[in-house]
Design a protein around this motif. Structure first.
Motif, PDB file in Angstrom:
ATOM      1  N   PRO A   1      45.949  37.493  48.598  1.00  9.80           N
ATOM      2  CA  PRO A   1      44.813  37.304  47.667  1.00  9.80           C
ATOM      3  C   PRO A   1      43.739  36.386  48.227  1.00  9.80           C
ATOM      4  CG  PRO A   1      46.882  37.176  46.482  1.00  9.80           C
ATOM      5  CD  PRO A   1      47.231  37.196  47.933  1.00  9.80           C
ATOM      6  N   LEU A   2      44.155  35.300  48.883  1.00 10.92           N
ATOM      7  CA  LEU A   2      43.177  34.378  49.444  1.00 10.92           C
ATOM      8  C   LEU A   2      42.345  35.059  50.531  1.00 10.92           C
ATOM      9  CD1 LEU A   2      42.124  31.482  49.366  1.00 10.92           C
ATOM     10  CD2 LEU A   2      43.830  30.894  51.103  1.00 10.92           C
ATOM     11  N   PHE A   3      42.989  35.842  51.375  1.00  6.61           N
ATOM     12  CA  PHE A   3      42.272  36.560  52.434  1.00  6.61           C
ATOM     13  C   PHE A   3      41.264  37.541  51.843  1.00  6.61           C
ATOM     14  CE2 PHE A   3      41.982  40.456  54.985  1.00  6.61           C
ATOM     15  CZ  PHE A   3      41.422  39.940  56.158  1.00  6.61           C
ATOM     16  N   ILE A   4      41.667  38.291  50.820  1.00  4.02           N
ATOM     17  CA  ILE A   4      40.784  39.288  50.213  1.00  4.02           C
ATOM     18  C   ILE A   4      39.567  38.618  49.580  1.00  4.02           C
ATOM     19  CG2 ILE A   4      40.601  40.978  48.339  1.00  4.02           C
ATOM     20  CD1 ILE A   4      43.525  41.707  48.877  1.00  4.02           C
ATOM     21  N   VAL A   5      39.796  37.537  48.845  1.00  2.00           N
ATOM     22  CA  VAL A   5      38.698  36.895  48.122  1.00  2.00           C
ATOM     23  C   VAL A   5      37.752  36.169  49.087  1.00  2.00           C
ATOM     24  CG1 VAL A   5      38.125  35.206  46.350  1.00  2.00           C
ATOM     25  CG2 VAL A   5      40.084  36.701  46.041  1.00  2.00           C
ATOM     26  N   VAL A   6      38.292  35.551  50.127  1.00  2.85           N
ATOM     27  CA  VAL A   6      37.427  34.915  51.127  1.00  2.85           C
ATOM     28  C   VAL A   6      36.546  35.963  51.799  1.00  2.85           C
ATOM     29  CG1 VAL A   6      37.422  33.753  53.369  1.00  2.85           C
ATOM     30  CG2 VAL A   6      38.904  32.918  51.544  1.00  2.85           C
ATOM     31  N   LEU A   7      37.115  37.133  52.086  1.00  2.12           N
ATOM     32  CA  LEU A   7      36.335  38.214  52.682  1.00  2.12           C
ATOM     33  C   LEU A   7      35.224  38.662  51.738  1.00  2.12           C
ATOM     34  CD1 LEU A   7      36.014  40.213  55.033  1.00  2.12           C
ATOM     35  CD2 LEU A   7      37.631  41.729  53.847  1.00  2.12           C
ATOM     36  N   ALA A   8      35.549  38.818  50.442  1.00  2.07           N
ATOM     37  CA  ALA A   8      34.533  39.216  49.467  1.00  2.07           C
ATOM     38  C   ALA A   8      33.448  38.157  49.328  1.00  2.07           C
ATOM     39  CB  ALA A   8      35.197  39.470  48.113  1.00  2.07           C
ATOM     40  N   TRP A   9      33.841  36.894  49.381  1.00  2.00           N
ATOM     41  CA  TRP A   9      32.866  35.802  49.284  1.00  2.00           C
ATOM     42  C   TRP A   9      31.925  35.785  50.498  1.00  2.00           C
ATOM     43  CZ3 TRP A   9      32.969  31.180  52.392  1.00  2.00           C
ATOM     44  CH2 TRP A   9      32.013  30.235  52.024  1.00  2.00           C
ATOM     45  N   GLU A  10      32.470  35.992  51.676  1.00  2.00           N
ATOM     46  CA  GLU A  10      31.640  36.015  52.885  1.00  2.00           C
ATOM     47  C   GLU A  10      30.655  37.171  52.873  1.00  2.00           C
ATOM     48  OE1 GLU A  10      34.230  36.037  56.230  1.00  2.00           O
ATOM     49  OE2 GLU A  10      34.526  33.850  56.225  1.00  2.00           O
TER      50      GLU A  10
ATOM     51  N   TRP B   1      32.620  36.897  31.875  1.00  2.00           N
ATOM     52  CA  TRP B   1      32.790  36.077  33.066  1.00  2.00           C
ATOM     53  C   TRP B   1      32.202  36.780  34.290  1.00  2.00           C
ATOM     54  CZ3 TRP B   1      37.098  37.711  30.097  1.00  2.00           C
ATOM     55  CH2 TRP B   1      37.719  38.870  30.567  1.00  2.00           C
ATOM     56  N   CYS B   2      32.137  36.068  35.384  1.00  2.00           N
ATOM     57  CA  CYS B   2      31.615  36.631  36.638  1.00  2.00           C
ATOM     58  C   CYS B   2      32.744  37.283  37.430  1.00  2.00           C
ATOM     59  CB  CYS B   2      30.967  35.524  37.475  1.00  2.00           C
ATOM     60  SG  CYS B   2      29.554  34.735  36.686  1.00  2.00           S
ATOM     61  N   TRP B   3      32.378  38.364  38.127  1.00  2.00           N
ATOM     62  CA  TRP B   3      33.373  39.010  38.994  1.00  2.00           C
ATOM     63  C   TRP B   3      32.688  39.532  40.255  1.00  2.00           C
ATOM     64  CZ3 TRP B   3      36.137  44.305  38.123  1.00  2.00           C
ATOM     65  CH2 TRP B   3      37.121  44.468  39.120  1.00  2.00           C
ATOM     66  N   ILE B   4      32.280  40.811  40.262  1.00  2.00           N
ATOM     67  CA  ILE B   4      31.629  41.424  41.420  1.00  2.00           C
ATOM     68  C   ILE B   4      30.141  41.555  41.137  1.00  2.00           C
ATOM     69  CG2 ILE B   4      31.500  43.461  42.893  1.00  2.00           C
ATOM     70  CD1 ILE B   4      34.020  41.787  43.285  1.00  2.00           C
ATOM     71  N   ARG B   5      29.339  41.045  42.042  1.00  2.00           N
ATOM     72  CA  ARG B   5      27.882  41.076  41.882  1.00  2.00           C
ATOM     73  C   ARG B   5      27.382  42.520  41.825  1.00  2.00           C
ATOM     74  NH1 ARG B   5      24.115  37.187  44.064  1.00  2.00           N
ATOM     75  NH2 ARG B   5      25.909  36.308  45.191  1.00  2.00           N
ATOM     76  N   VAL B   6      26.483  42.789  40.905  1.00  2.00           N
ATOM     77  CA  VAL B   6      25.879  44.118  40.811  1.00  2.00           C
ATOM     78  C   VAL B   6      25.048  44.379  42.061  1.00  2.00           C
ATOM     79  CG1 VAL B   6      24.263  45.568  39.546  1.00  2.00           C
ATOM     80  CG2 VAL B   6      25.844  44.098  38.300  1.00  2.00           C
ATOM     81  N   GLN B   7      25.306  45.509  42.719  1.00  2.00           N
ATOM     82  CA  GLN B   7      24.596  45.877  43.950  1.00  2.00           C
ATOM     83  C   GLN B   7      23.467  46.852  43.623  1.00  2.00           C
ATOM     84  OE1 GLN B   7      25.388  44.521  46.893  1.00  2.00           O
ATOM     85  NE2 GLN B   7      27.170  43.421  46.083  1.00  2.00           N
TER      86      GLN B   7
ATOM     87  N   VAL C   1      31.530  49.162  43.607  1.00  2.00           N
ATOM     88  CA  VAL C   1      32.732  49.926  43.273  1.00  2.00           C
ATOM     89  C   VAL C   1      33.829  49.677  44.309  1.00  2.00           C
ATOM     90  CG1 VAL C   1      33.682  52.238  42.946  1.00  2.00           C
ATOM     91  CG2 VAL C   1      31.395  51.700  42.084  1.00  2.00           C
ATOM     92  N   ILE C   2      33.444  49.664  45.579  1.00  2.00           N
ATOM     93  CA  ILE C   2      34.417  49.410  46.645  1.00  2.00           C
ATOM     94  C   ILE C   2      35.031  48.022  46.493  1.00  2.00           C
ATOM     95  CG2 ILE C   2      34.713  49.169  49.140  1.00  2.00           C
ATOM     96  CD1 ILE C   2      32.453  51.208  49.479  1.00  2.00           C
ATOM     97  N   TRP C   3      34.179  47.036  46.207  1.00  2.00           N
ATOM     98  CA  TRP C   3      34.697  45.677  46.078  1.00  2.00           C
ATOM     99  C   TRP C   3      35.539  45.509  44.818  1.00  2.00           C
ATOM    100  CZ3 TRP C   3      35.424  42.691  49.866  1.00  2.00           C
ATOM    101  CH2 TRP C   3      34.553  42.682  50.960  1.00  2.00           C
ATOM    102  N   MET C   4      35.221  46.237  43.760  1.00  2.00           N
ATOM    103  CA  MET C   4      36.071  46.200  42.563  1.00  2.00           C
ATOM    104  C   MET C   4      37.464  46.729  42.876  1.00  2.00           C
ATOM    105  SD  MET C   4      33.872  47.123  39.156  1.00  2.00           S
ATOM    106  CE  MET C   4      32.890  48.440  39.849  1.00  2.00           C
ATOM    107  N   LEU C   5      37.519  47.781  43.680  1.00  2.00           N
ATOM    108  CA  LEU C   5      38.821  48.328  44.075  1.00  2.00           C
ATOM    109  C   LEU C   5      39.577  47.355  44.977  1.00  2.00           C
ATOM    110  CD1 LEU C   5      37.768  52.024  44.806  1.00  2.00           C
ATOM    111  CD2 LEU C   5      39.260  51.253  42.950  1.00  2.00           C
ATOM    112  N   VAL C   6      38.865  46.781  45.949  1.00  2.00           N
ATOM    113  CA  VAL C   6      39.514  45.896  46.920  1.00  2.00           C
ATOM    114  C   VAL C   6      39.999  44.610  46.272  1.00  2.00           C
ATOM    115  CG1 VAL C   6      39.135  44.519  49.004  1.00  2.00           C
ATOM    116  CG2 VAL C   6      38.256  46.853  48.876  1.00  2.00           C
ATOM    117  N   THR C   7      39.221  44.054  45.349  1.00  2.00           N
ATOM    118  CA  THR C   7      39.552  42.752  44.764  1.00  2.00           C
ATOM    119  C   THR C   7      40.328  42.841  43.457  1.00  2.00           C
ATOM    120  OG1 THR C   7      37.442  42.671  43.579  1.00  2.00           O
ATOM    121  CG2 THR C   7      37.508  41.696  45.783  1.00  2.00           C
ATOM    122  N   GLY C   8      40.679  44.041  43.020  1.00  2.00           N
ATOM    123  CA  GLY C   8      41.413  44.087  41.767  1.00  2.00           C
ATOM    124  C   GLY C   8      41.998  45.427  41.385  1.00  2.00           C
ATOM    125  N   LYS C   9      41.153  46.420  41.195  1.00  2.00           N
ATOM    126  CA  LYS C   9      41.600  47.648  40.545  1.00  2.00           C
ATOM    127  C   LYS C   9      42.635  48.421  41.355  1.00  2.00           C
ATOM    128  CE  LYS C   9      39.332  46.863  36.943  1.00  2.00           C
ATOM    129  NZ  LYS C   9      40.088  46.412  35.754  1.00  2.00           N
TER     130      LYS C   9
END
Length: 370
Positions: free
Chosen positions: A140-149, A164-170, A177-185
């Protein structure tokens, strides 16, 4: 020649912040997060304070509670942040809540794997607990750090969250959509399927073994079987509302119909409550409504609250961990016997037949519900 239609996810047009930031939603999320935070902290504190509740299965539950407490705290902060802001506070909240959610998913899966391995395979937990720690915290830490970068964390305008905040609207992109899948769904769906598999295998193993046991053991095994059914059902119920909103986001156009918008409003409230309730539900299912917790609570009430002594009669020695006496007769199962912490069942006495896995389940699984 007319251009062929292309798929476009709704991003810039949709905005549900008026619902996600409403007083009603903020109140519901804050109350649910407070209950989850309280429940998770009680699990952690009582596990530390009461030696007779410590076991490997409850230890895994403590790890789940640590993750759930971070989720609850970050969601509570997230619903109070100002609208339309990709601030540092919003990104930080998204970082912690996303990482904690993934940790909770993985440790919930590891609990089902541990129960299956300990009960059906008689495999000591120490053989793979170290692996759980590497995956449960590291991935989880690796995935979220990657998303943050990559700048993926931030304000989503409550298009697929609930205040609450989650994935920034692109803008003009499907990267969200890709980041929603990678970081959760993706992990949420995978964990649910794997939980169904492991609990299903455990239930099948239990039902096979229970045919050879006495009637009293069968009754206790049926209780454990029912609670094994509850775990994936509750997980699905709590997570289904956010999954429904995610699916709506994928298949709907930017201009949603009024009926769909009305449905979204209800789903936002349900998502806000249910996504925040995991810690509280775990406390109820695996802690509060268990014999072990209630006995310890009566012991504390008898010791420190004289006014409650008449209401809660305490018998000295009732909180002795009877699993230890069982393990003394069957020392070779001392490690696997820990799983009895999970479900509310009794220990079994009598000769050791091949149905030991049934008493092991009720012994092992009762440590989470006993």
């Amino acid at each position: 020649m007319a251009a062929s239609p292309t798929f476009q996810t709704p991003t810039t047009v949709l905005n549900f912040e008026d619902i996600g930031s409403s007083l009603l939603n903020r109140t519901l999320v804050t109350i649910t997060c407070s209950l989850s935070l309280l429940g998770a902290l009680l699990i952690i504190v009582t596990y530390i304070a009461w030696k007779d509740v410590r076991s490997c299965s409850r230890q895994i539950l403590v790890y789940i509670s640590i993750a759930d407490s971070v989720v609850a705290a970050s969601y509570m902060i997230g619903v109070l942040l100002p609208d339309n802001a990709n601030s540092t506070a919003c990104v930080t909240q998204s970082f912690f809540s996303t990482a904690a959610n993934l940790c909770s998913f993985f440790w919930t899966l590891f609990l089902s794997i541990y129960l299956y391995a300990a009960v059906a395979r008689l495999t000591p937990a120490k053989n793979f607990l170290w692996f759980f720690h590497i995956i449960g915290w590291g991935l989880p830490l690796f995935i979220v750090v990657l998303a943050w970068e990559k700048g993926a964390l931030g304000n989503d305008r409550d298009i697929y969250s609930s205040g609450w905040c989650w994935i920034r609207v692109q803008e003009d992109s499907n990267d969200d959509v890709i980041w929603m899948l990678v970081t959760g769904k993706f992990w949420e769906i995978a964990v649910f399927i794997l939980i169904l598999i492991f609990y299903g295998l455990l239930k099948c193993h239990l039902r096979t073994e229970v045919k050879m046991v006495p009637c009293r053991v069968k009754e206790e095994a049926r209780k454990a079987d029912k609670q094994l059914t509850l775990v994936p059902i509750i997980f699905l119920f709590l997570r289904s509302w956010s999954m429904i909103r995610f699916c709506i986001y994928l298949v709907s156009s930017a201009q949603q119909s009024q009926s769909l918008l009305d449905a979204q409003e209800i789903l936002i409230y349900l998502q806000g409550v249910c996504n925040s309730a995991q810690g509280f539900v775990n406390f109820l299912l695996f802690w509060l409504f268990t014999t072990k917790f209630q006995k310890n609570l009566r012991r504390v009430a008898h010791k420190y609250c004289p006014c409650l002594r008449d209401k809660y009669t305490f018998i000295p020695g009732e909180c002795i961990n009877v699993e230890y006496s069982n393990n003394s007769r069957y020392p070779q199962y001392s490690d696997t016997g820990e799983t009895s912490a999970i479900f509310k069942t009794s220990d079994f006495y009598g000769p050791k037949y091949s149905y030991y896995t049934v008493s092991l389940l009720t012994s092992n699984t009762s440590k989470l519900t006993r």
